[in-house]
Each structure stands twice: as structure tokens, then as C-alpha cells.
Design a protein around this motif. Sequence first.
Motif, PDB file in Angstrom:
ATOM      1  N   UNK A 135       0.949  -1.057  -0.095  1.00  0.00           N
ATOM      2  CA  UNK A 135      -0.013   0.290   0.156  1.00  0.00           C
ATOM      3  C   UNK A 135       0.830   1.254  -0.151  1.00  0.00           C
ATOM      4  N   UNK A 136       1.185   1.695  -1.286  1.00  0.00           N
ATOM      5  CA  UNK A 136       1.670   2.849  -1.473  1.00  0.00           C
ATOM      6  C   UNK A 136       1.060   4.241  -1.398  1.00  0.00           C
ATOM      7  N   UNK A 137       0.863   5.084  -0.315  1.00  0.00           N
ATOM      8  CA  UNK A 137       0.313   6.217  -0.567  1.00  0.00           C
ATOM      9  C   UNK A 137       0.992   7.611   0.484  1.00  0.00           C
ATOM     10  N   UNK A 138       0.707   8.761   0.138  1.00  0.00           N
ATOM     11  CA  UNK A 138       1.002   9.613   1.146  1.00  0.00           C
ATOM     12  C   UNK A 138      -0.269   9.747   1.665  1.00  0.00           C
ATOM     13  N   UNK A 139      -1.347   9.369   1.583  1.00  0.00           N
ATOM     14  CA  UNK A 139      -2.082   9.713   2.489  1.00  0.00           C
ATOM     15  C   UNK A 139      -1.753   9.086   3.879  1.00  0.00           C
ATOM     16  N   UNK A 140      -1.829   7.516   3.976  1.00  0.00           N
ATOM     17  CA  UNK A 140      -1.000   6.686   4.961  1.00  0.00           C
ATOM     18  C   UNK A 140       0.190   7.550   5.696  1.00  0.00           C
TER      19      UNK A 140
ATOM     20  N   UNK B 281       3.110  10.036  10.665  1.00  0.00           N
ATOM     21  CA  UNK B 281       3.588  10.754  10.650  1.00  0.00           C
ATOM     22  C   UNK B 281       3.107  11.719  11.188  1.00  0.00           C
ATOM     23  N   UNK B 282       2.448  11.915  11.483  1.00  0.00           N
ATOM     24  CA  UNK B 282       2.053  13.342  12.113  1.00  0.00           C
ATOM     25  C   UNK B 282       0.370  12.949  13.007  1.00  0.00           C
ATOM     26  N   UNK B 283       0.920  11.614  13.156  1.00  0.00           N
ATOM     27  CA  UNK B 283      -0.315  11.014  14.974  1.00  0.00           C
ATOM     28  C   UNK B 283       0.897  10.902  15.227  1.00  0.00           C
ATOM     29  N   UNK B 284       2.576  10.393  14.943  1.00  0.00           N
ATOM     30  CA  UNK B 284       3.570   9.642  15.627  1.00  0.00           C
ATOM     31  C   UNK B 284       3.950  11.611  16.360  1.00  0.00           C
ATOM     32  N   UNK B 285       3.807  12.368  15.766  1.00  0.00           N
ATOM     33  CA  UNK B 285       4.099  13.748  16.127  1.00  0.00           C
ATOM     34  C   UNK B 285       3.263  14.613  17.459  1.00  0.00           C
TER      35      UNK B 285
END
Length: 315
Positions: free
Chosen positions: A118-123, A128-132
Motif C-alpha cells: 500500500x503506497x500512498x502519501x495519505x497513509x 507521521x502526523x499521528x506520531x508527532x
Amino acid sequence: MTESEAERHALARLGQQLDWNLLRTFMVIVQEGSITKAGVRLFLTQPAVSLALKRLEEQLGRPLIDRGPGRFIITAAGEQVYDEAVAIHGTVSRLGALVRDVKDEVSGHVHLLMTSRIQTDRLDRSLREFHQLYPKVTFRIDVMVSADAHIALQQRVGAMAICLLREPIPGLASVVFLRQTYRLYCGPDFRLFGRRDIDIAELRHENFVSFTSDQIDGALSPLTLFRAREGFAGRVIASSANLEEVRRMISCGLGIGPLPDHIAARDVADGLLWELPPYEGIAPVNVHLIWNEQGKLNRAERAFLEYLQTAAASA
């Protein structure tokens, strides 16, 4: 002791003595619809599975499956026992994740199931944002075929999945997370590799490489319908549930075959694959975010599921 008191004591003893392994075996029998298939999945012999079912029925004092030659029907008591077994299985399987929750902040463990590649910038952006936002949350991502992800969610193992979904599954909720376009490709050894003026009629007798779910009742049924609609007469001579292996077999010349265009783009640029008609693509295939509506999620999983739902809605 009155009759009602005796019955309460009997039920209490049953709750203390009932073997969870018997419930788990019964759950798998119902899901597979066959004692033989349940044995294969549980790595048990057919007699062992039959004996487990018999012992459970004896302990409960009720027939759970009406079975005979050509007959396999779950009784009303069996339906109730199955529902409870699924709930117990989900709770037992997820105890470790649930106890990681704390009251003062969002932390815990997120168990995500995914189909391969599954390659998508959305995931990527969501992770990334959730981890931050929540650096104490930990993740586990298991890659599996979509059908196995569906079963895992039904058993309440894993919080959510990003995978293919052919049609709605009772008890599972879903939203479209990613839209893919599948196109037809060949490898460098194929006779039409490098040609730009190919007529689709030149491909109708070629052998195919595809996915194991490329069937009329599978998650990739749009690919099956494409071959039928265009009159492709070649055989599917190689298949895999793994996208990388399908890509490998196409590239090695076993046959022509479908791939998501964003996955194949790099190989096309590197001269390892060549796009074939129809150039508008074979079929759109949706990748879904799926979760169990009755699943007991910890705080981290609830937060991440909401984050992914928001990402899907903003597409």
C-alpha cells in the motif's frame, strides 16, 4: 436445595470448568463451515475436531450443529455460543493491547492490518502526523491477504485494516481510503515489449499472471470481469496473493498481467515492465479502511482510527 438453586449451581460450575479451547474450536468450525476445513486451519485431525465439538455439546447439554450427509446447520443454541465465543476470543487476543492504556494521555498500542504494497502519501502522512501528536503510541503492522484481514477483524484481532473489499461484510464498517487504477503490463521478453501501437486484439490469446483474488467472487473481481468482457482466452498460468510476486512473474515473462499503476510506474521507467492496452486502464479498484463496529479498541486505536477516517474523508 430447590430446582432453581440447583440450576444456578450447575451453571456456575459450567462457567468454571468450560474449556476455552473447545469454544475456540467451535468458533473455527462455524467460520469454515466444515469440520475438515476447521482441522486444517487449526492443525488438528478431523477426529480431534469432532471430539472437541462433541465434548462442548455434552458440557452445554445442547446440540450446536445439526450435521449429517450433505447437512451442516448451526442450531439456535450454536448461534448464541458462536457469538459469545467470538467476543471472548477478541477480548483474550487483545488483552495485551488494552492494558497499555493510561488515563492521563493518549498512549497504547495500535495493531494495523494491511494488504501488501500500500503506497500512498495519505497513509504516510497520517502515520507521521499521528506520531508527532502522540509519541507514546506504539504500532504493529501485519501484512496479509485481504481475506485473512477480514477474518481477523471478525474475530476482533487487530484494530483496523487497510485492504481490498469486494462487498460489505456484516459487522464490519468501511470507507474508501484509496482509489487505485490497475493497468496491464508485460516483461522485456514479451514479443510486443516496446511497441506503442498495440491493438488489444493482439493480446486476447496471451496467458495471464494475476492475483489469487482475481476471481468472480474475489476482492479483485473487476480484473476477472475485464478479461471476460474483452474476450481474453488465455489461461491464468501463474498467480499469487503477494503483489511483489505477481510483479516478479510478469517481469520474468510468465505472462501478461495487471498491476496498480503507481506500483508499476518505477519498473516502467527502468525498462522492466511495459504498459499494454487498454491505455485508460483495466479497472479502478478501491482500497478500504475497515474496522469491526463491535471491536473493543483502546484509546490509541480509537484515536488513530478517527485520524484515518478524517484522512479518507478529505480525499
